[in-house]
Scaffold this active site. Sequence first.
Site, short mmCIF file in Angstrom:
data_model
loop_
_atom_site.label_atom_id
_atom_site.label_comp_id
_atom_site.label_asym_id
_atom_site.label_seq_id
_atom_site.Cartn_x
_atom_site.Cartn_y
_atom_site.Cartn_z
N CYS A 242 0.85 -1.20 0.00
CA CYS A 242 0.00 0.00 0.00
C CYS A 242 0.88 1.24 0.00
CB CYS A 242 -0.93 0.00 1.20
SG CYS A 242 -1.79 -1.58 1.49
N ALA A 243 1.84 1.28 -0.93
CA ALA A 243 2.97 2.21 -0.87
C ALA A 243 2.66 3.65 -1.27
CB ALA A 243 4.11 1.69 -1.74
N ALA A 244 1.73 3.85 -2.19
CA ALA A 244 1.47 5.19 -2.71
C ALA A 244 0.94 6.11 -1.60
CB ALA A 244 0.47 5.12 -3.86
N PRO A 245 1.32 7.40 -1.64
CA PRO A 245 2.07 8.11 -2.68
C PRO A 245 3.59 8.03 -2.55
CG PRO A 245 1.32 9.67 -1.05
CD PRO A 245 0.77 8.34 -0.63
N GLY A 247 5.90 8.30 0.52
CA GLY A 247 6.76 8.92 1.52
C GLY A 247 7.65 7.91 2.23
N LYS A 248 7.06 6.80 2.65
CA LYS A 248 7.83 5.77 3.35
C LYS A 248 8.72 5.01 2.38
CE LYS A 248 4.07 5.45 6.67
NZ LYS A 248 3.27 6.46 5.92
N ASP A 263 1.19 -1.39 -4.74
CA ASP A 263 -0.09 -0.76 -4.48
C ASP A 263 -1.07 -1.21 -5.57
OD1 ASP A 263 -0.89 1.92 -2.63
OD2 ASP A 263 -2.21 1.54 -4.34
N ASP A 305 1.58 -0.22 5.66
CA ASP A 305 0.90 1.00 6.07
C ASP A 305 -0.51 0.90 5.49
OD1 ASP A 305 0.67 3.55 7.25
OD2 ASP A 305 0.99 4.50 5.31
N CYS A 358 -2.59 5.63 10.04
CA CYS A 358 -2.71 7.02 10.50
C CYS A 358 -4.10 7.22 11.11
CB CYS A 358 -2.44 8.01 9.37
SG CYS A 358 -3.47 7.79 7.91
#
Length: 426
Positions: A242-245, A247-248, A263, A305, A358
Amino acid sequence: MNNIQTNPRRAAVHLLTRVLQKHQLLEEILNPVLKDLSPRDRSLSRALASTTLRHLGVIDGLIDKMLDRPLSEKIFEIRHILRIGIAQILFLNIPSHAAVHDTVELVPEKSKYRGMVNALLRRTDRQGAKLLHQMDVPKHNTPPWLWENWVAHYGDETAHEIAAANMTEAELDISVKGDPQKWAKLLDADILANGSLRRPAASDITSLPGFSDGEWWVQDAAASIPAALFGNVEGKTILDCCAAPGGKTAQLAASGAKVIALDRSKGRMKRLADNMNRLQLTVDIQVGEAENYSPEQKLDGILLDAPCSSTGTLRRHPDVAYLKSPADIEKLGSLQMRLLDAASKQLTPDAILVYSVCSLQAEEGEHQVDNLLKRDSSLKRQPVNAAEIGGLSEVINAKGDIRCLPQHLGGMDGFFAARLVKLSGS
């Protein structure tokens, strides 16, 4: 009636209508709604909408106090006009006479509500501050379902602190590829304990030094913590689900990891690819479902994430409080559980899984990890030490997981993260 294309207040009313009646994310509708306004008017319209949403509970409370009888649900546009008028008078640095006059002008001259809007805004100017002092402002500004959830998990005092912090607009947090001292000076920013930079928000971040050169990216201080839980990632292969956008993803790649960014959304991954190109970082980008992903190589770690309610981001996205519901938490919780189970199956012995959301909801954070460990004996919690995250002991809970709250570190996203290790022989 004033046209959206030329009137920032009318545009703000339209934004509120699309958020609160059509349940659209504010961030996604800003450009199409405001595209024909001047930069100055775009800023005003955005400030009007976001400030109104940030203080919506008390604004509506004031409207109800000042009216003899409730406004009909059918005239939601009149309520939105009142809302942005009150926001200007009480929460924005706009002269009251201008706020009243320009807001009343949004109501057609022949409308029976024009006099009522004028009277309520003038009464707000005279008595609004006094009426505010009579209200439990943090509680009023939090939808009841959220408030009850936070009180049940955190207690009344901490719930008040969370809600109060959510009423303050977030500053701009930045992650740098290197030399934070240099970039802190160039960006007129402070260096936070975890290494993030913080400076006042900017209307155009692309004009700031180092952006076009790919030296840094925007990332809330709390969001930078999960990737740090892997420790030294030099040469290690990390799957960022679930990488987008991105930052990590950028954080891991800049630290020397071989990152597989996964993603399901092609559009969001296009944005991730653009970000990696600007940052000049090499990443293996793959589009696919995390639940069904089968790695072709040994993984040293997985960063999950997960999609969540985003209730930890209310300082930056106040509309989220009115777009999510308990039903969304339940639905997302089911998805998070499936993603955790799938990630566990992809781990080799001694590999690390970092799970993060988050969200301020325990159902999406603490409870998810506790339930995972009950049903999966191949995983073990690896508690976080404060020294690993710049000494931020206040964000570590009793079990050694990360629980950031909006009032921590002078303001940060609400975030949960846990580090788990795959046991040998599993």
